[in-house]
Design an enzyme around this catalytic site. Structure first.
Site, PDB file in Angstrom:
ATOM      1  N   GLU A  13      21.770  50.902  38.463  1.00  0.00           N
ATOM      2  CA  GLU A  13      20.450  51.131  39.100  1.00  0.00           C
ATOM      3  C   GLU A  13      19.606  49.858  39.054  1.00  0.00           C
ATOM      4  OE1 GLU A  13      18.240  54.414  37.425  1.00  0.00           O
ATOM      5  OE2 GLU A  13      19.921  55.754  37.845  1.00  0.00           O
TER       6      GLU A  13
ATOM      7  N   SER B  32      35.500  34.037  35.767  1.00  0.00           N
ATOM      8  CA  SER B  32      35.779  34.818  36.979  1.00  0.00           C
ATOM      9  C   SER B  32      37.150  34.589  37.614  1.00  0.00           C
ATOM     10  CB  SER B  32      34.709  34.549  38.036  1.00  0.00           C
ATOM     11  OG  SER B  32      33.539  35.206  37.672  1.00  0.00           O
TER      12      SER B  32
ATOM     13  N   HIS C  42      34.563  48.627  43.011  1.00  0.00           N
ATOM     14  CA  HIS C  42      34.949  47.413  42.275  1.00  0.00           C
ATOM     15  C   HIS C  42      33.743  46.801  41.552  1.00  0.00           C
ATOM     16  CE1 HIS C  42      36.593  43.610  41.155  1.00  0.00           C
ATOM     17  NE2 HIS C  42      35.707  42.977  41.895  1.00  0.00           N
ATOM     18  N   SER C  43      32.671  46.568  42.315  1.00  0.00           N
ATOM     19  CA  SER C  43      31.448  46.015  41.718  1.00  0.00           C
ATOM     20  C   SER C  43      30.293  46.395  42.635  1.00  0.00           C
ATOM     21  CB  SER C  43      31.532  44.486  41.606  1.00  0.00           C
ATOM     22  OG  SER C  43      31.329  43.889  42.875  1.00  0.00           O
TER      23      SER C  43
HETATM   24  C1  LIG Z   1      41.998  33.749  41.416  1.00  0.00           C
HETATM   25  C2  LIG Z   1      41.074  34.811  41.973  1.00  0.00           C
HETATM   26  N1  LIG Z   1      41.385  35.417  43.133  1.00  0.00           N
HETATM   27  C3  LIG Z   1      40.562  36.364  43.625  1.00  0.00           C
HETATM   28  C4  LIG Z   1      39.411  36.714  42.963  1.00  0.00           C
HETATM   29  C5  LIG Z   1      38.502  37.799  43.555  1.00  0.00           C
HETATM   30  N2  LIG Z   1      38.603  39.008  42.759  1.00  0.00           N
HETATM   31  C6  LIG Z   1      37.710  39.278  41.792  1.00  0.00           C
HETATM   32  S1  LIG Z   1      38.063  40.664  40.983  1.00  0.00           S
HETATM   33  C7  LIG Z   1      39.425  40.981  41.940  1.00  0.00           C
HETATM   34  C8  LIG Z   1      40.280  42.204  41.709  1.00  0.00           C
HETATM   35  C9  LIG Z   1      40.972  42.177  40.405  1.00  0.00           C
HETATM   36  O1  LIG Z   1      41.627  43.393  40.197  1.00  0.00           O
HETATM   37  P1  LIG Z   1      42.231  43.775  38.797  1.00  0.00           P
HETATM   38  O2  LIG Z   1      42.773  42.573  38.111  1.00  0.00           O
HETATM   39  O3  LIG Z   1      43.169  44.906  39.001  1.00  0.00           O
HETATM   40  O4  LIG Z   1      40.973  44.239  37.924  1.00  0.00           O
HETATM   41  P2  LIG Z   1      39.935  45.432  38.177  1.00  0.00           P
HETATM   42  O5  LIG Z   1      38.808  44.841  38.982  1.00  0.00           O
HETATM   43  O6  LIG Z   1      40.669  46.513  38.901  1.00  0.00           O
HETATM   44  O7  LIG Z   1      39.461  45.857  36.851  1.00  0.00           O
HETATM   45  C10 LIG Z   1      39.575  39.981  42.890  1.00  0.00           C
HETATM   46  C11 LIG Z   1      40.645  39.946  43.893  1.00  0.00           C
HETATM   47  C12 LIG Z   1      39.131  36.043  41.757  1.00  0.00           C
HETATM   48  N3  LIG Z   1      38.058  36.334  41.032  1.00  0.00           N
HETATM   49  N4  LIG Z   1      39.976  35.102  41.275  1.00  0.00           N
END
Ligand SMILES: Cc1ncc(C[n+]2csc(CCOP(=O)(O)OP(=O)(O)O)c2C)c(N)n1
Length: 383
Positions: free
Chosen positions: A57, A143, A272-273
């Protein structure tokens, strides 16, 4: 001659301790956890849910820049957090807030980080949910996905070289992160160097909008552990007690310099976020409801505790209020706190500030002096 594929053998089973009514499936598998720890585990889940609800929120109101919820993965976080020892080192991704709460990071510390105010350890230089705490053996998250994995194995190798320290490293990563090349490098180094590390995959079904069946074929992440020579288990991530037992045993194995891979099966109930505007178009409402209701990790542990006479609806009501109040109060306080002095963005980057940064800082100082009425300097700490 026989070619083998994933159908040539049974899939790796999923280890469970309780069912979705909180009933123990096989008494011999019930972990011996004292009542205080059990209650701490459950309370951490409730606190985590409250933080998710209120901080999301906060983001919608524009008070913080982004947030990532933990719904559906509470069992993974609290079960593993409780089974570790304070000296074990944590490398997290960004969806492990419950592990950090269990390790002892305070609500204030967490909210200050999300607000990026001057009391934040990172002084506002990290995006929310990228925590670190040196004294509590929590390495700051970054990140770019999977970068923590080879680093964690390297830290475990250093532990192996230090005599008799009985410490292990736990490295959390998502199923999506497991698709990165760094994940393979980490698995292989852990195995070949025999490092005291627990590689803990949170398989929550999705990497942002990409379902796991578009990420991999074969028997999931756990099969990679077997292929590369890691001690491997697949566990029900919605069952905090199964996760607890798996991690408790995994750390005993790991400190004998035998690396472990855990694949915990769960579901990312939230988006996701807060930067994800898909409105769940990539999955069905029924799928989300099934996991949120029938396989709810918080509900399962609550039913187990009620069955043991440790919890009831009156205590629940009272604790819920406490957990909510502390978050609301802390948010109000965090909102009032100033941002770190602007110079902090250039300081602490290098041990000795290089000349080019020094020059930029001097220019910035003159600029702010000349145009101060155009900048909200009163919101930042003065020197
Ligand atoms: C090297 C890289 N590629 C792409 C991203 C963009 N990205 C951020 S979170 C995410 C998904 C990650 O999924 P997962 O590891 O399954 O974790 P969850 O979010 O499901 O907890 C992506 C693709 C990133 N941060 N770093």
């Amino acid at each position: 001659m026989k070619f083998l594929n994933e159908q040539s053998y049974d899939p790796i089973p999923i280890y469970r301790v309780i069912d979705n009514k909180g009933q123990v499936i096989d008494r011999t598998e019930e972990p011996r956890i004292d009542n205080e720890t059990l209650l701490n585990m459950y309370k951490t889940m409730v606190q985590l849910n409250q933080m998710d609800e209120i901080l999301i929120e906060s983001q919608q109101q524009g008070r913080i820049s982004m947030y990532l919820t933990n719904y559906g993965e509470e069992g993974i976080q609290v079960g593993s957090g409780a089974a570790l020892l304070p000296r074990d080192m944590i490398f997290a991704q960004y969806r492990e807030l419950g592990v950090l709460l269990y390790r002892g990071m305070t609500v204030t510390e967490i909210i200050n980080q999300c607000y990026g105010n001057h009391e934040d350890r990172d002084k506002g230089r990290q995006i929310p949910m990228h925590f670190g705490n040196k004294e509590k053996n929590i390495v700051t998250a970054s990140s770019p996905l999977a970068t923590q994995m080879p680093q964690a194995v390297g830290a475990a190798y250093a532990f192996k070289r230090a005599p008799n320290n009985e410490r292990c490293v736990i490295c959390y990563f998502g199923d999506g992160a497991a698709s990165e090349g760094d994940a393979h490098a980490a698995f292989n180094f852990a195995a070949t160097l025999q490092c005291p590390v627990i590689l803990f995959c949170r398989n929550n079904g999705y990497a942002v909008w990409t379902p796991t069946n578009q990420q991999y074929r074969g028997d999931g992440i756990a099969a990679r552990g077997l292929a590369l020579g890691l001690h491997t288990i697949r566990v029900d991530g919605t069952d905090a007690l199964a996760v607890y037992r798996a991690v408790e045993r995994a750390r005993e194995i790991a400190i004998q310099n035998k690396p472990v891979l855990i694949e915990a099966m769960s579901y990312r109930v939230g988006l996701h976020s807060t930067a994800d505007f898909s409105n769940n178009a990539f999955r069905s409402v029924e799928e989300i409801q099934k996991w949120a209701q029938e396989e709810n990790p918080v509900e399962k542990l609550r039913l187990y505790l009620e069955g043991r006479g440790l919890w009831n609806s009156d205590i629940e009501k009272q604790f819920l209020k406490e957990a909510r109040d502390i978050v609301l109060r802390t948010i109000q306080e965090a909102d009032q706190k100033k941002k770190a002095h602007w110079k902090e963005m250039l300081q602490d980057v290098y041990y000795v500030m290089p000349q080019h940064l020094q020059k930029q800082m001097n220019q910035m100082e003159k600029h702010l002096e000349k145009y101060k009425e155009h900048y909200p300097l009163d919101q930042f700490q003065s020197e």
